[in-house]
Design an enzyme around this catalytic site. Structure first.
Site, PDB file in Angstrom:
ATOM      1  N   ARG A   1      43.761  32.854 127.262  1.00 49.71           N
ATOM      2  CA  ARG A   1      43.771  31.690 128.499  1.00 49.71           C
ATOM      3  C   ARG A   1      45.096  31.630 129.143  1.00 49.71           C
ATOM      4  O   ARG A   1      44.933  31.165 130.359  1.00 49.71           O
ATOM      5  CB  ARG A   1      43.194  30.592 127.838  1.00 49.71           C
TER       6      ARG A   1
ATOM      7  N   ARG B   1      22.970  24.881 135.406  1.00 43.69           N
ATOM      8  CA  ARG B   1      23.100  25.602 134.004  1.00 43.69           C
ATOM      9  C   ARG B   1      22.567  24.488 132.957  1.00 43.69           C
ATOM     10  O   ARG B   1      22.588  23.300 133.053  1.00 43.69           O
ATOM     11  CB  ARG B   1      24.685  25.634 133.599  1.00 43.69           C
TER      12      ARG B   1
ATOM     13  N   ARG C   1      25.089  20.084 129.972  1.00 41.25           N
ATOM     14  CA  ARG C   1      26.343  19.776 129.245  1.00 41.25           C
ATOM     15  C   ARG C   1      27.125  18.803 130.128  1.00 41.25           C
ATOM     16  O   ARG C   1      27.326  18.899 131.279  1.00 41.25           O
ATOM     17  CB  ARG C   1      27.166  20.959 128.951  1.00 41.25           C
TER      18      ARG C   1
ATOM     19  N   ARG D   1      37.936  21.403 135.493  1.00 42.30           N
ATOM     20  CA  ARG D   1      38.306  22.710 135.018  1.00 42.30           C
ATOM     21  C   ARG D   1      38.775  23.982 135.725  1.00 42.30           C
ATOM     22  O   ARG D   1      39.527  24.504 135.332  1.00 42.30           O
ATOM     23  CB  ARG D   1      36.826  23.139 134.368  1.00 42.30           C
TER      24      ARG D   1
END
Length: 210
Positions: A88, A123, A156, A167
């Site tokens: 990451r 999503r 979510r 994010r």
């Protein structure tokens, strides 16, 4: 093939990793999955990770890399693997190199932030198996029900627009510099996002020459 998948949250890495895994006959190694498995199996590094998680702390890079090493030592990785979610950061990428964990390509799925925000709001994630669907691009056969295990699908908290924007900011700051890191090594491949999953897969095949 030893492959790293790069791209913003919601770029479709998980979906494309599944497709590539089937086509190439190599496993997808997802950081979240191997972390949970190591904790569940009680491995030495898994117990280290569990201690950090129970204390509400981020699992340090050294532990993440240790768990990855354990997973890559398993027989199904002998012919290659797809890394999704690791590295990451540049320190993680350097740690992989120092341990001799090689990659052939780092593939970045390129998607505009505005598309990501719109996409992630649609999503749906299975509460039981973690499978992901999309109400427009990849709908389940039965609304609200997972195709894979019959579990309940939900939105979510991570997929709320304000969370997605936060994010994305983290991605641009911490993970996107990996593109330059792998470009310097001649390993970066770019796949432009396409209108459908199938077209994006075709673009990835072109980028990887497979």
């Amino acid at each position: 093939m030893r492959l790293i998948l790069l791209g913003a949250p919601g770029a479709g890495k998980g979906t494309q990793a599944e497709i590539l895994s089937r086509e190439l006959g190599i496993p997808t190694i997802s950081t979240g999955n191997i972390l949970r498995a190591a904790v569940k199996n009680g491995t030495k590094v898994g117990l280290e990770a569990k201690a950090f998680m129970e204390a509400g702390k981020l699992v340090p890079d050294s532990v993440i890399i240790g768990i990855l090493q354990e997973r890559l030592a398993e027989p199904d990785c002998a012919e290659g693997y797809i890394l999704d979610g690791v590295p990451r950061t540049i320190p993680q990428a350097k740690a992989l190199e120092e341990l001799g964990i090689a990659v052939d390509f780092a593939l970045s799925i390129e998607v505009d932030d505005s598309v990501i925000v719109e996409r992630m709001s649609g999503r749906r994630t299975c509460k039981s198996c973690g499978g992901t669907f999309h109400i427009v691009n990849n709908p389940p056969k039965v609304e609200g029900v997972c195709d894979n295990c019959g579990g309940e699908l939900s939105i979510r908290r991570d997929d709320a627009p304000e969370t997605v924007l936060a994010r994305l900011e983290t991605y641009h700051r911490e993970t996107e510099p990996l593109k330059a890191f792998y470009e310097e090594r001649g390993k970066l491949r770019l796949a432009e996002n396409q209108p459908s999953i199938e077209q994006t897969t075709a673009e990835i095949r072109r980028a990887l020459e497979i």
